[in-house]
Write a protein that holds these residues in place. Sequence first.
Motif, PDB file in Angstrom:
ATOM      1  N   THR A  42      -0.645  41.467  57.618  1.00 19.03           N
ATOM      2  CA  THR A  42      -0.949  40.495  58.694  1.00 19.03           C
ATOM      3  C   THR A  42      -1.227  39.138  57.945  1.00 19.03           C
ATOM      4  OG1 THR A  42      -2.102  42.037  60.220  1.00 19.03           O
ATOM      5  CG2 THR A  42      -2.498  39.559  60.327  1.00 19.03           C
ATOM      6  N   GLY A  43      -1.805  39.171  56.636  1.00 17.75           N
ATOM      7  CA  GLY A  43      -2.067  37.912  56.130  1.00 17.75           C
ATOM      8  C   GLY A  43      -0.677  37.095  55.504  1.00 17.75           C
ATOM      9  N   VAL A  44       0.496  38.154  54.964  1.00 19.50           N
ATOM     10  CA  VAL A  44       1.369  37.887  54.544  1.00 19.50           C
ATOM     11  C   VAL A  44       2.562  37.352  55.659  1.00 19.50           C
ATOM     12  CG1 VAL A  44       3.508  38.214  53.309  1.00 19.50           C
ATOM     13  CG2 VAL A  44       1.227  39.136  52.528  1.00 19.50           C
ATOM     14  N   LEU A  45       2.248  38.379  56.875  1.00 17.05           N
ATOM     15  CA  LEU A  45       3.195  37.974  58.122  1.00 17.05           C
ATOM     16  C   LEU A  45       2.800  36.378  58.641  1.00 17.05           C
ATOM     17  CD1 LEU A  45       3.347  41.106  59.837  1.00 17.05           C
ATOM     18  CD2 LEU A  45       5.077  40.030  58.407  1.00 17.05           C
ATOM     19  N   ASP A  46       1.546  36.123  58.382  1.00 17.21           N
ATOM     20  CA  ASP A  46       0.991  34.607  58.773  1.00 17.21           C
ATOM     21  C   ASP A  46       1.675  33.776  57.996  1.00 17.21           C
ATOM     22  OD1 ASP A  46      -0.685  35.623  60.790  1.00 17.21           O
ATOM     23  OD2 ASP A  46      -2.581  35.543  59.621  1.00 17.21           O
ATOM     24  N   LEU A  47       1.764  33.939  56.826  1.00 16.39           N
ATOM     25  CA  LEU A  47       2.565  33.179  55.688  1.00 16.39           C
ATOM     26  C   LEU A  47       3.893  32.804  56.141  1.00 16.39           C
ATOM     27  CD1 LEU A  47       1.157  33.973  52.391  1.00 16.39           C
ATOM     28  CD2 LEU A  47       0.794  31.949  53.701  1.00 16.39           C
ATOM     29  N   ALA A  48       4.502  34.101  56.618  1.00 17.19           N
ATOM     30  CA  ALA A  48       5.952  34.039  56.896  1.00 17.19           C
ATOM     31  C   ALA A  48       6.085  33.142  58.187  1.00 17.19           C
ATOM     32  CB  ALA A  48       6.457  35.516  57.294  1.00 17.19           C
ATOM     33  N   THR A  49       5.217  33.663  59.168  1.00 16.04           N
ATOM     34  CA  THR A  49       5.173  32.630  60.283  1.00 16.04           C
ATOM     35  C   THR A  49       5.158  30.931  60.168  1.00 16.04           C
ATOM     36  OG1 THR A  49       3.987  34.434  61.728  1.00 16.04           O
ATOM     37  CG2 THR A  49       4.004  32.041  62.505  1.00 16.04           C
ATOM     38  N   ALA A  50       4.412  30.675  59.057  1.00 22.23           N
ATOM     39  CA  ALA A  50       4.271  29.283  58.552  1.00 22.23           C
ATOM     40  C   ALA A  50       5.374  28.910  57.839  1.00 22.23           C
ATOM     41  CB  ALA A  50       3.000  29.001  57.770  1.00 22.23           C
ATOM     42  N   GLY A  51       6.546  29.720  57.406  1.00 14.40           N
ATOM     43  CA  GLY A  51       7.615  29.579  56.677  1.00 14.40           C
ATOM     44  C   GLY A  51       7.396  29.379  55.316  1.00 14.40           C
ATOM     45  N   ARG A  52       6.215  30.117  54.746  1.00 13.97           N
ATOM     46  CA  ARG A  52       5.881  30.070  53.324  1.00 13.97           C
ATOM     47  C   ARG A  52       5.998  31.288  52.454  1.00 13.97           C
ATOM     48  NH1 ARG A  52      -0.226  27.691  52.926  1.00 13.97           N
ATOM     49  NH2 ARG A  52       0.572  27.388  51.041  1.00 13.97           N
ATOM     50  N   CYS A  53       6.704  32.283  53.301  1.00 18.46           N
ATOM     51  CA  CYS A  53       7.034  33.516  52.635  1.00 18.46           C
ATOM     52  C   CYS A  53       8.283  34.378  53.310  1.00 18.46           C
ATOM     53  CB  CYS A  53       5.705  34.511  52.629  1.00 18.46           C
ATOM     54  SG  CYS A  53       6.240  36.221  51.812  1.00 18.46           S
ATOM     55  N   VAL A  54       9.241  34.039  52.559  1.00 18.93           N
ATOM     56  CA  VAL A  54      10.676  34.543  53.007  1.00 18.93           C
ATOM     57  C   VAL A  54      11.228  35.535  52.035  1.00 18.93           C
ATOM     58  CG1 VAL A  54      10.986  32.911  54.976  1.00 18.93           C
ATOM     59  CG2 VAL A  54      11.948  32.621  52.475  1.00 18.93           C
ATOM     60  N   VAL A  55      12.124  36.457  52.403  1.00 21.68           N
ATOM     61  CA  VAL A  55      12.683  37.128  51.279  1.00 21.68           C
ATOM     62  C   VAL A  55      14.040  37.446  52.001  1.00 21.68           C
ATOM     63  CG1 VAL A  55      10.628  38.717  50.673  1.00 21.68           C
ATOM     64  CG2 VAL A  55      12.168  39.723  52.267  1.00 21.68           C
ATOM     65  N   ASP A  56      15.122  37.477  51.010  1.00 22.71           N
ATOM     66  CA  ASP A  56      16.502  37.745  51.501  1.00 22.71           C
ATOM     67  C   ASP A  56      16.452  39.103  52.088  1.00 22.71           C
ATOM     68  OD1 ASP A  56      17.017  35.377  50.286  1.00 22.71           O
ATOM     69  OD2 ASP A  56      17.875  36.179  48.482  1.00 22.71           O
ATOM     70  N   VAL A  57      17.436  39.147  53.131  1.00 25.18           N
ATOM     71  CA  VAL A  57      17.668  40.367  53.807  1.00 25.18           C
ATOM     72  C   VAL A  57      19.390  40.546  54.079  1.00 25.18           C
ATOM     73  CG1 VAL A  57      17.219  41.553  56.046  1.00 25.18           C
ATOM     74  CG2 VAL A  57      15.584  40.007  55.126  1.00 25.18           C
TER      75      VAL A  57
END
Length: 346
Positions: free
Chosen positions: A291-306
């Motif tokens: 959940t902590g990392v997903l919150d960063l992803a929601t804020a645009g602060r953690c993305v990975v290539d897919v």
Amino acid sequence: MTPTGRPAPDVTAAVLTEYGEPPRPVPFRLPQPGPGQVVVRVSAAPIVPLDLLCATGRSYFGPPPLPYVPGVQGVGSVVSGEGLPAGTRVWFATDAGMRPGNGGLATEAVVDAGHLVPLPPGVTDIDAAALGLSAVAASMALTRRGGLRPSERVLVLGAGGVVGQVAVQVAVALGAGAVVAASRRSLARERALERGASAVADLADADVDELERRLRDAAGGPVDLVVDPVCGDATTAALRLLAPGGRLVHLGSSGGTTAAFASAALRSGSHSILGYTNTSLTPAERAEALTGVLDLATAGRCVVDVEAFRLAEVAQAWTRAGAGPDGRVVVLPGDDQGEVSRRASR
């Protein structure tokens, strides 16, 4: 019958019938949900190294009974069962390939309710699937195991993999004083700089002494914490960079199975070499980390290539995942129409 009284449906699933071969999409009868289980309509399921390893029949868990549906994790929405209301978007984990049972590479899956994590509203299904357990490993290696403190200097080996990509971004978000991203691939190093790394280092075509020189030049001196999903010569070199009280957290062996350290340096520097595995976590700890990392992803602060594939293309997706792509291969079981973007990165 399901807990709501409806018959267990026929679904489409990627079924593995032979070790070492890709699964194939076929009609599949969903198992009867038991007590404490829910039915999830799957929207996205990654193919991760653990899936590939278990499907060889040679993993440390032993050969899984055939046939079975791979997929140790996925994302979807609750259809029926105990706990969360129908329609709740969730990430889920399974034991597919590790114990008898089926996984997430299907249009629907039966999952233990304790292995569900509700998704924050701002994260997409495909991003949540791509992050998943790799994000948990990266985050916990930095925090619970590595004890990262603000302003400490971090070196991330294997920064091109999903664990490495996440570790770079989470270290930045946690206030590391410097984050050095090391990878054999030039595109991965460029991407790390775009996503917040202070400096990068090339791990390709070098002996230990040269790797140490490159890492030291990039870091500008010692580092406090090394995240190591690679092992091998890169780890041996990185250990030479540890500051007094420095820690190396080891969580993978993509670059080798052994590394060396100097006894005098380890003792005089009070260094720590620490192993990490997600299997040491409780479901609650895993959910908190994700959940902590997903919150960063929601804020645009953690993305990975897919790289995304339809379920009908699962054999192609399986082969691609085994080739070691720069990002995560994700299968979209609910997307049966039209073309799927091969690269859904941001």
